[in-house]
Design a protein around this motif. Structure first.
Motif, PDB file in Angstrom:
ATOM      1  N   ASN A 189      -0.774   4.748  12.223  1.00  0.00           N
ATOM      2  CA  ASN A 189       0.426   5.503  12.625  1.00  0.00           C
ATOM      3  C   ASN A 189       1.619   5.230  11.710  1.00  0.00           C
ATOM      4  O   ASN A 189       2.454   6.094  11.521  1.00  0.00           O
ATOM      5  CB  ASN A 189       0.797   5.199  14.079  1.00  0.00           C
ATOM      6  N   LEU A 190       1.685   4.021  11.150  1.00  0.00           N
ATOM      7  CA  LEU A 190       2.809   3.718  10.260  1.00  0.00           C
ATOM      8  C   LEU A 190       2.411   3.900   8.794  1.00  0.00           C
ATOM      9  O   LEU A 190       3.108   3.472   7.884  1.00  0.00           O
ATOM     10  CB  LEU A 190       3.347   2.300  10.514  1.00  0.00           C
ATOM     11  N   ASN A 191       1.257   4.511   8.616  1.00  0.00           N
ATOM     12  CA  ASN A 191       0.825   4.917   7.280  1.00  0.00           C
ATOM     13  C   ASN A 191       0.830   3.764   6.280  1.00  0.00           C
ATOM     14  O   ASN A 191       1.402   3.876   5.189  1.00  0.00           O
ATOM     15  CB  ASN A 191       1.768   6.036   6.797  1.00  0.00           C
ATOM     16  N   LEU A 192       0.180   2.670   6.639  1.00  0.00           N
ATOM     17  CA  LEU A 192       0.220   1.481   5.786  1.00  0.00           C
ATOM     18  C   LEU A 192      -0.636   1.626   4.530  1.00  0.00           C
ATOM     19  O   LEU A 192      -0.592   0.765   3.647  1.00  0.00           O
ATOM     20  CB  LEU A 192      -0.192   0.230   6.582  1.00  0.00           C
ATOM     21  N   LEU A 193      -1.356   2.744   4.438  1.00  0.00           N
ATOM     22  CA  LEU A 193      -2.104   3.014   3.200  1.00  0.00           C
ATOM     23  C   LEU A 193      -1.151   3.053   2.002  1.00  0.00           C
ATOM     24  O   LEU A 193      -1.548   2.804   0.868  1.00  0.00           O
ATOM     25  CB  LEU A 193      -2.810   4.369   3.297  1.00  0.00           C
ATOM     26  N   ASN A 194       0.107   3.374   2.301  1.00  0.00           N
ATOM     27  CA  ASN A 194       1.112   3.429   1.227  1.00  0.00           C
ATOM     28  C   ASN A 194       1.714   2.066   0.910  1.00  0.00           C
ATOM     29  O   ASN A 194       2.635   1.977   0.122  1.00  0.00           O
ATOM     30  CB  ASN A 194       2.264   4.374   1.619  1.00  0.00           C
ATOM     31  N   GLU A 195       1.234   1.019   1.566  1.00  0.00           N
ATOM     32  CA  GLU A 195       1.868  -0.304   1.414  1.00  0.00           C
ATOM     33  C   GLU A 195       0.841  -1.314   0.911  1.00  0.00           C
ATOM     34  O   GLU A 195       0.705  -2.391   1.477  1.00  0.00           O
ATOM     35  CB  GLU A 195       2.416  -0.776   2.770  1.00  0.00           C
ATOM     36  N   GLN A 196       0.131  -0.937  -0.133  1.00  0.00           N
ATOM     37  CA  GLN A 196      -1.010  -1.755  -0.571  1.00  0.00           C
ATOM     38  C   GLN A 196      -0.588  -3.100  -1.182  1.00  0.00           C
ATOM     39  O   GLN A 196      -1.352  -4.058  -1.164  1.00  0.00           O
ATOM     40  CB  GLN A 196      -1.828  -0.953  -1.589  1.00  0.00           C
ATOM     41  N   GLN A 197       0.626  -3.138  -1.743  1.00  0.00           N
ATOM     42  CA  GLN A 197       1.083  -4.366  -2.400  1.00  0.00           C
ATOM     43  C   GLN A 197       1.850  -5.231  -1.403  1.00  0.00           C
ATOM     44  O   GLN A 197       2.873  -4.801  -0.871  1.00  0.00           O
ATOM     45  CB  GLN A 197       1.989  -4.006  -3.596  1.00  0.00           C
ATOM     46  N   VAL A 198       1.345  -6.437  -1.115  1.00  0.00           N
ATOM     47  CA  VAL A 198       2.059  -7.374  -0.243  1.00  0.00           C
ATOM     48  C   VAL A 198       2.380  -8.605  -1.089  1.00  0.00           C
ATOM     49  O   VAL A 198       1.484  -9.370  -1.453  1.00  0.00           O
ATOM     50  CB  VAL A 198       1.192  -7.781   0.977  1.00  0.00           C
ATOM     51  N   ARG A 199       3.652  -8.768  -1.433  1.00  0.00           N
ATOM     52  CA  ARG A 199       4.072  -9.809  -2.388  1.00  0.00           C
ATOM     53  C   ARG A 199       3.178  -9.726  -3.632  1.00  0.00           C
ATOM     54  O   ARG A 199       3.107  -8.678  -4.249  1.00  0.00           O
ATOM     55  CB  ARG A 199       4.087 -11.194  -1.724  1.00  0.00           C
ATOM     56  N   ASN A 200       2.443 -10.834  -3.955  1.00  0.00           N
ATOM     57  CA  ASN A 200       1.639 -10.745  -5.182  1.00  0.00           C
ATOM     58  C   ASN A 200       0.167 -10.387  -4.907  1.00  0.00           C
ATOM     59  O   ASN A 200      -0.689 -10.571  -5.750  1.00  0.00           O
ATOM     60  CB  ASN A 200       1.744 -12.043  -6.003  1.00  0.00           C
ATOM     61  N   THR A 201      -0.094  -9.902  -3.699  1.00  0.00           N
ATOM     62  CA  THR A 201      -1.477  -9.523  -3.354  1.00  0.00           C
ATOM     63  C   THR A 201      -1.588  -8.007  -3.257  1.00  0.00           C
ATOM     64  O   THR A 201      -0.813  -7.375  -2.529  1.00  0.00           O
ATOM     65  CB  THR A 201      -1.889 -10.130  -1.985  1.00  0.00           C
ATOM     66  N   ARG A 202      -2.544  -7.436  -3.988  1.00  0.00           N
ATOM     67  CA  ARG A 202      -2.822  -6.007  -3.814  1.00  0.00           C
ATOM     68  C   ARG A 202      -3.993  -5.905  -2.832  1.00  0.00           C
ATOM     69  O   ARG A 202      -5.119  -6.334  -3.131  1.00  0.00           O
ATOM     70  CB  ARG A 202      -3.187  -5.372  -5.161  1.00  0.00           C
ATOM     71  N   LEU A 203      -3.709  -5.379  -1.645  1.00  0.00           N
ATOM     72  CA  LEU A 203      -4.753  -5.339  -0.616  1.00  0.00           C
ATOM     73  C   LEU A 203      -5.914  -4.458  -1.070  1.00  0.00           C
ATOM     74  O   LEU A 203      -5.704  -3.369  -1.606  1.00  0.00           O
ATOM     75  CB  LEU A 203      -4.181  -4.821   0.706  1.00  0.00           C
ATOM     76  N   ASP A 204      -7.104  -4.980  -0.847  1.00  0.00           N
ATOM     77  CA  ASP A 204      -8.315  -4.260  -1.210  1.00  0.00           C
ATOM     78  C   ASP A 204      -8.859  -3.635   0.082  1.00  0.00           C
ATOM     79  O   ASP A 204      -9.446  -4.329   0.916  1.00  0.00           O
ATOM     80  CB  ASP A 204      -9.296  -5.291  -1.808  1.00  0.00           C
ATOM     81  N   TRP A 205      -8.653  -2.337   0.261  1.00  0.00           N
ATOM     82  CA  TRP A 205      -8.992  -1.696   1.547  1.00  0.00           C
ATOM     83  C   TRP A 205     -10.458  -1.891   1.909  1.00  0.00           C
ATOM     84  O   TRP A 205     -10.831  -1.855   3.071  1.00  0.00           O
ATOM     85  CB  TRP A 205      -8.674  -0.201   1.511  1.00  0.00           C
ATOM     86  N   GLU A 206     -11.310  -2.054   0.900  1.00  0.00           N
ATOM     87  CA  GLU A 206     -12.751  -2.177   1.196  1.00  0.00           C
ATOM     88  C   GLU A 206     -13.062  -3.441   2.002  1.00  0.00           C
ATOM     89  O   GLU A 206     -14.160  -3.593   2.532  1.00  0.00           O
ATOM     90  CB  GLU A 206     -13.544  -2.194  -0.110  1.00  0.00           C
ATOM     91  N   ARG A 207     -12.106  -4.354   2.076  1.00  0.00           N
ATOM     92  CA  ARG A 207     -12.332  -5.585   2.835  1.00  0.00           C
ATOM     93  C   ARG A 207     -11.992  -5.434   4.320  1.00  0.00           C
ATOM     94  O   ARG A 207     -12.054  -6.403   5.075  1.00  0.00           O
ATOM     95  CB  ARG A 207     -11.455  -6.719   2.284  1.00  0.00           C
ATOM     96  N   PHE A 208     -11.598  -4.228   4.751  1.00  0.00           N
ATOM     97  CA  PHE A 208     -11.116  -4.063   6.132  1.00  0.00           C
ATOM     98  C   PHE A 208     -11.823  -2.893   6.809  1.00  0.00           C
ATOM     99  O   PHE A 208     -12.208  -1.926   6.162  1.00  0.00           O
ATOM    100  CB  PHE A 208      -9.599  -3.844   6.133  1.00  0.00           C
ATOM    101  N   THR A 209     -11.968  -3.023   8.129  1.00  0.00           N
ATOM    102  CA  THR A 209     -12.551  -1.932   8.912  1.00  0.00           C
ATOM    103  C   THR A 209     -11.803  -1.840  10.238  1.00  0.00           C
ATOM    104  O   THR A 209     -11.364  -2.875  10.761  1.00  0.00           O
ATOM    105  CB  THR A 209     -14.059  -2.172   9.152  1.00  0.00           C
ATOM    106  N   THR A 210     -11.659  -0.613  10.762  1.00  0.00           N
ATOM    107  CA  THR A 210     -11.029  -0.506  12.083  1.00  0.00           C
ATOM    108  C   THR A 210     -12.007  -0.920  13.181  1.00  0.00           C
ATOM    109  O   THR A 210     -11.599  -1.229  14.301  1.00  0.00           O
ATOM    110  CB  THR A 210     -10.587   0.937  12.383  1.00  0.00           C
ATOM    111  N   GLY A 211     -13.301  -0.873  12.869  1.00  0.00           N
ATOM    112  CA  GLY A 211     -14.312  -1.189  13.885  1.00  0.00           C
ATOM    113  C   GLY A 211     -14.551  -0.037  14.857  1.00  0.00           C
ATOM    114  O   GLY A 211     -15.295  -0.172  15.827  1.00  0.00           O
ATOM    115  N   ASN A 212     -13.943   1.119  14.585  1.00  0.00           N
ATOM    116  CA  ASN A 212     -14.019   2.217  15.559  1.00  0.00           C
ATOM    117  C   ASN A 212     -15.408   2.853  15.671  1.00  0.00           C
ATOM    118  O   ASN A 212     -15.738   3.441  16.698  1.00  0.00           O
ATOM    119  CB  ASN A 212     -12.996   3.307  15.205  1.00  0.00           C
ATOM    120  N   THR A 213     -16.221   2.754  14.611  1.00  0.00           N
ATOM    121  CA  THR A 213     -17.557   3.370  14.693  1.00  0.00           C
ATOM    122  C   THR A 213     -18.391   2.644  15.754  1.00  0.00           C
ATOM    123  O   THR A 213     -19.025   3.271  16.611  1.00  0.00           O
ATOM    124  CB  THR A 213     -18.270   3.308  13.323  1.00  0.00           C
TER     125      THR A 213
END
Ligand code: NDP
Length: 347
Positions: free
Chosen positions: A106-130
């Protein structure tokens, strides 16, 4: 290694947990202190499947509480910081539990990939919804007949039908073959689009759907102050409480209306952790949210990718794949007999 990102259900509960875990400065801390507190890697756990395979995991408390939901910047920071902590601990696949996946979307965090010096790697996360959607479908299919409800003729209302989990549940139940799907949400347009992709289903207001439904699947967070007229429900009625928090049973106390906590699984043996005590599971050593179990399943299966991601992308094939893994690795959906068993054990 798998990871689980979660949170307490309220500030009071978070304070009590902090006291129990030996963090008095948190236990006595004001709300503002909680708002700036960093995430904590609270617990590590080893999990063994009936296949003999063993995996390691960690539980990260995002130190978010639902009272922070209206503070968008705080909520956003809490989720991103917890994801950063998971990645820094080199966790291969982490589930976003409770409100964290909803905040992410809802807060569209896909646009916030850089957290300080870490670039979040989306492949490491799942919503678990399936996995959550698959488990909820199992709960419908397995428990309706136990109440004498014949699914092929039954009306099944899905509250939150246009959501990520709700739309997957509708697609699955339609293929399964139910009498009629009743589609409920607040905004009409996404429901109309769902109805058109399903090629069936009737769009109704909540109260209209409740009066007709033999089975009700709740996959929306219930609005505060919602009241349900138990007298208007059908008898018997099976309700799967898949929303968060799970508070439906307090709203519908009526004979022959049966509420099951939705999207909860029970593991085949005790898990050596404390965290589900916090989530008020009936059997906290074995029961957990299906979204958390999805991270475990992906680790068992070596599927290190964001298996559940984005909105309304869940396919029947991915539900089957995670469902097969779920059974193979010793999970089963909470059902009427498990609920009753836990109540008997507590008595
Ligand atoms: P989404 O945001 O994708 O979907 C929410 C759906 O609920 C939408 O259809 C939305 O449509 C509808 N909705 C929201 N508020 C209301 C309302 N007051 N009355 C009727 N419909 C409403 O969320 P998800 O599918 O990701 O998650 C759904 C629920 O499942 C959440 O409560 C979440 O916390 C819970 N969940 C539970 C898990 C578990 O127990 N294992 C795991 C993951 C999630 P509209 O906005 O048009 O009303």
């Amino acid at each position: 290694m798998f990871g689980l990102i979660g949170h307490s259900t309220s500030l009071n509960e978070a304070r009590a947990t902090a006291r129990k875990l030996g963090y008095p400065e948190y236990a006595d801390g004001e709300f503002e202190m909680w708002c700036v507190a960093p995430p904590q890697l609270v617990e590590k756990v080893t999990v063994t499947s009936p296949t003999g395979q063993t995996i390691e995991g960690a539980y990260i408390d995002s130190v978010f509480v639902p009272e922070m939901l209206s503070r968008f910047k705080t909520a956003k920071r809490k989720v991103l910081n917890a994801m950063e902590l998971a990645q820094k601990n080199d966790i291969a696949i982490t589930a976003l539990g409770g409100f964290t996946s909803i905040i992410f979307e809802n807060l569209n965090l896909l646009n916030e990939q850089q957290v300080r010096n870490t670039r979040l790697d989306w492949e490491r996360f799942t919503t678990g919804n399936t996995h959550t959607a698959w488990v909820i479908c199992q709960q419908v299919v397995q428990n309706a007949p136990r109440l004498g409800i014949e699914l092929a003729k039954a009306k099944v209302a899905v509250v939150g039908a246009s959501g990520d989990i709700g739309s997957a549940v509708c697609r699955w139940l339609q293929r399964q073959g139910v009498g009629e799907l009743l589609l409920v949400a607040r905004r009409p347009q996404p429901l109309i689009e769902l109805q058109s992709t399903l090629g069936s289903g009737r769009i109704l207001e909540l109260n209209e759907a409740l009066a007709e439904a033999d089975v009700v699947v709740w996959v929306a967070s219930l609005p505060q102050g919602l009241s349900i007229d138990s007298g208007s429900l059908r008898h018997p009625c099976l309700m799967i409480d898949g929303g968060y928090p799970k508070n439906l049973d307090s709203l519908v106390e009526s004979e022959d209306v049966h509420v099951i906590k939705g999207g909860i699984v029970e593991f085949w043996q005790d898990l050596g952790w404390q965290m589900m005590q916090v989530a008020e599971m009936a059997n906290p050593k074995r029961q957990l949210f299906a979204c958390f179990a999805e991270a475990m399943l992906l680790e068992f299966e070596g599927i290190h990718t964001n298996f559940s991601w984005g909105r309304n992308n869940i396919s029947l094939a991915s539900m089957e794949r995670i469902g097969d893994a779920s059974l193979r690795h010793g999970f089963r959906a909470l059902g009427l007999e498990l609920v009753r068993g836990a109540q008997l054990a507590a008595a």
